[in-house]
Design an enzyme around this catalytic site. Sequence first.
Site, short mmCIF file in Angstrom:
data_model
loop_
_atom_site.label_atom_id
_atom_site.label_comp_id
_atom_site.label_asym_id
_atom_site.label_seq_id
_atom_site.Cartn_x
_atom_site.Cartn_y
_atom_site.Cartn_z
N LYS A 50 0.83 -1.21 0.00
CA LYS A 50 0.00 0.00 0.00
C LYS A 50 0.86 1.26 0.00
O LYS A 50 0.66 2.18 -0.79
CB LYS A 50 -0.93 0.00 1.21
CG LYS A 50 -1.93 1.15 1.21
CD LYS A 50 -2.88 1.07 2.40
CE LYS A 50 -3.62 -0.23 2.43
NZ LYS A 50 -5.02 -0.14 2.74
N ARG A 98 -3.71 2.86 8.54
CA ARG A 98 -3.99 1.59 7.86
C ARG A 98 -2.73 0.74 7.78
O ARG A 98 -1.62 1.25 7.71
CB ARG A 98 -4.49 1.83 6.43
CG ARG A 98 -5.75 2.67 6.30
CD ARG A 98 -6.01 2.96 4.83
NE ARG A 98 -7.08 3.92 4.63
CZ ARG A 98 -8.33 3.59 4.28
NH1 ARG A 98 -8.65 2.34 4.10
NH2 ARG A 98 -9.24 4.53 4.12
N GLY A 119 -8.21 -7.28 4.24
CA GLY A 119 -9.10 -7.46 5.38
C GLY A 119 -8.51 -8.19 6.57
O GLY A 119 -9.19 -8.38 7.58
N CYS A 156 8.77 -39.42 -8.47
CA CYS A 156 7.39 -39.85 -8.71
C CYS A 156 6.54 -39.76 -7.44
O CYS A 156 5.40 -40.22 -7.43
CB CYS A 156 7.35 -41.27 -9.26
SG CYS A 156 8.11 -42.48 -8.17
N TYR A 159 12.97 -35.29 -15.15
CA TYR A 159 11.50 -35.18 -15.18
C TYR A 159 10.93 -35.27 -13.77
O TYR A 159 11.60 -35.71 -12.83
CB TYR A 159 10.89 -36.28 -16.06
CG TYR A 159 11.01 -37.67 -15.49
CD1 TYR A 159 10.04 -38.18 -14.62
CD2 TYR A 159 12.09 -38.50 -15.82
CE1 TYR A 159 10.14 -39.45 -14.09
CE2 TYR A 159 12.20 -39.77 -15.28
CZ TYR A 159 11.23 -40.25 -14.42
OH TYR A 159 11.34 -41.50 -13.88
#
Length: 886
Positions: free
Chosen positions: A27, A97, A106, A842, A862
């Site tokens: 911000k 803020r 929020g 894997c 891979y």
Amino acid sequence: MATKYVYFFGDGKAEGKGDMKNLLGGKGANLAEMTSIGLPVPAGFTLTTDVCTEFYKNDRQYPAELKGQVDEKLRQVEKLMGKKFGDSKNPLLVSVRSGARASMPGMMDTVLNLGLNDKTVQGIIEQSGDLRFAYDSYRRFIQMYSNVVLEMDGDILEHILEQMKESRGVEEDTKLTAEDLKELVTLFKTKVKEEIGREFPDDPQEQLWGAIGAVFGSWMNPRAITYRKLNGIPAEWGTAVNVQSMVYGNMGDDCATGVAFTRNPSTGENVFFGEFLINAQGEDVVAGIRTPQPINKAGGDGTLPSMEEVMPECYGQLMKIQQILEKHYRDMQDIEFTIEKDKLYMLQTRGGKRTAKAAVKIAVDMVKEGLISEKEGVLRVEPEQLDQLLHPSLDPKAAKDVIAKGLPASPGAASGEVVFSADEAEEAAKIGLKVILVRVETSPEDIHGMHAAQGILTARGGMTSHAAVVARGMGKCCVAGCGDIKVDYKTQQFTAKGNVIKKGDVITLDGSTGEVMKGEVPTVQPELTGEFGILMGWVDKYRRLRVRTNADTPHDAKVARDFGAEGIGLCRTEHMFFEADRIMAVREMILAEDLEGRKRALSKILPMQKGDFLGLFREMKGLPVTIRLLDPPLHEFLPQSDEDIEELAGVMNVTAATLKHKVEFLHEFNPMLGHRGCRLGVTFPEIYDMQVQAIMEAACELVKDEGYQIVPEIMIPLVSEVRELAILRANAVRIADEVVGRYGVEVEYLIGTMIELPRAALTADAIAEEAEFFSFGTNDLTQTTYGLSRDDAGKFLPFYVEREIFPNDPFVAIDQAGVGQLVKVGCDKGRATRPNIKLGICGEHGGEPSSVIFCHQIGLDYVSCSPFRVPIARLAAAHAVLLEEQ
């Protein structure tokens, strides 16, 4: 020089810049940037994230220099605004803020209208000429400050407000008169003193430092901590605090406040999208107290007038600004604005949160528009977002009654009638019923019921438990480790927080959040748009790492291939053994008294296995297929109920008592570390011989009869000692060569191993003498490295992560410092012996983005993952390359 802790912005000049998010928070950096490019931003200053770090490091004490720097910047704001903080005639009011470097909408606290007291409110009356506005601002300030800073329950003052509205016969705050609001201020302050034992603070300086402390303090509030964990935001980043001159959207009908997106955040459509409220403050839009109006005519349904219609000049100015911002930041922006007396002010801009569908469309559209490059387009879509695109999801508009929450083990959403056994699930599916299979935990024997069910719910197990792994492979929705439920098989029901759910009752699972809901909640199907294909084309252009799939059936293989899989990295042959047409033969084989008996049973299984492999090879059409020989301990295949034991005894022509004794004898106390994997192949070589024969006969048939080019990869699991592999490799080569010779064809094949034990990784140089490829089984490697059972650790792992003992669940994201180093050692040692050895993983980590990036970094060839995670792994592999280039 003293450290600079406070940065000013205002009147077109700013001490910070947009690329200073680490220091100024998102911000603060964007307020500075908007100011610098000439947009109308109310003046203010930002306390840096370094202050937050010091605040927590020093027992919530500020750096000594901070007070003087804040006073100096506050005087700059006063001079620019022509007002004075705390002045009774011409007061400056400010907002306080939060603003972390990553957007946390929020999650942290805000205080508006700060600086008001019984004297300064008179100055606001003089400035505005509006008694009602002044006292409305005052009562809002007391409400917000009491809740955020004084930590009073917000409902206490809200209840007084509701009583006031009821007594006056009005429904909205805007209907209360100035006198009503003045009376509310008195009532509020009296109640605050009653609750906290002291007067509400009147001194603006005390108010300011109280609010600054509360915002820094909110970095560690429960919702902020939860949000950070869910989004991988480190606690040490801290938040900045922004103190900014107040502008008012609630001074009359020529005032407004709103939130907008430069593109539609749900669809990605290039249309300005948002909502606003006339005569309101920002929290009114967020809180939903009043029904907001659309920004433009295109975004409404005609029932409420749009900003485009009622404030055309401000709307035109806002349109120009949103175009400037999108072009400047080269991304879709989420903006907040206020209009005070027909003058537009910008309060915030940030990269807008968006759905996966919108993320893909926006990325592709912005590349086409020339705003960003293809590489930037690829990096704009987060790999995990793609889960939303690949599975059904709950209709966001539908009501839901959540009764329990577990682990979000496999994404998607599903509804169905509750059943408690795999057989019931299969029978129900045969007659067209949709069911949810509910188990304490699943085992490989439940595979047929899992396949038949719409979704799976388990009381025990973690993110890589059997239920989670298999469900992800099937693309089934799964909620695992749901400790909120108590399953009772005897009464055919489960309980959850006072709710009793019986067999046949309908529930809904959300595998993306872990929620369990009573009744049916409608779902919406994902849409893979043309933009998805375009994006994935770019992804494949830039990645180096190949992506295979874990698939045990032709159907799974086809799904994965459609998602872009480049072969099968893991076929778990044990899943084939559980099929209904072969489980009896498997059990005969296990329980046979001698070798001949085992061979007779295996001869029944051989043609079935061969058919399985034919289907997989055909579906992969020449791509590599790695087939793991039988891995689990034999007792997992055996009958458990007396009924099943009696049935098998009849088939085998032995007594049920004899069979039951044998079943009990084969039971293992710790099967993960027991008689499984290659240990089965060494003690019962005929099992692996049959499997190798089935693999090679399937390959040879397709080469001979259908002209396929196939290089089967035969994987021997759980090797810890090279001599195990040497024995089993010799057996496999003998069988394979005999089959190739019998068919009279040339078929190349590879024999490798699964590295899933620390000893195997540490002795990989020796193992590579016998292995032509390594596939790292990171599920078991994590278990054996940590000494954790993935099926039981779910009971305490969340606590470990919450307490930051572990940074992440090691079964979800690879432990790079421990397990990852074993993988790297295995790779380095393997390549030292056999430079051209093929290397992959894997385990379930093969589809987790940070793990995929790690696999790229250590040079694997891979990764292999469940079919529905193939696109995620492809995108993560491209990110790995592009992030290295940055």
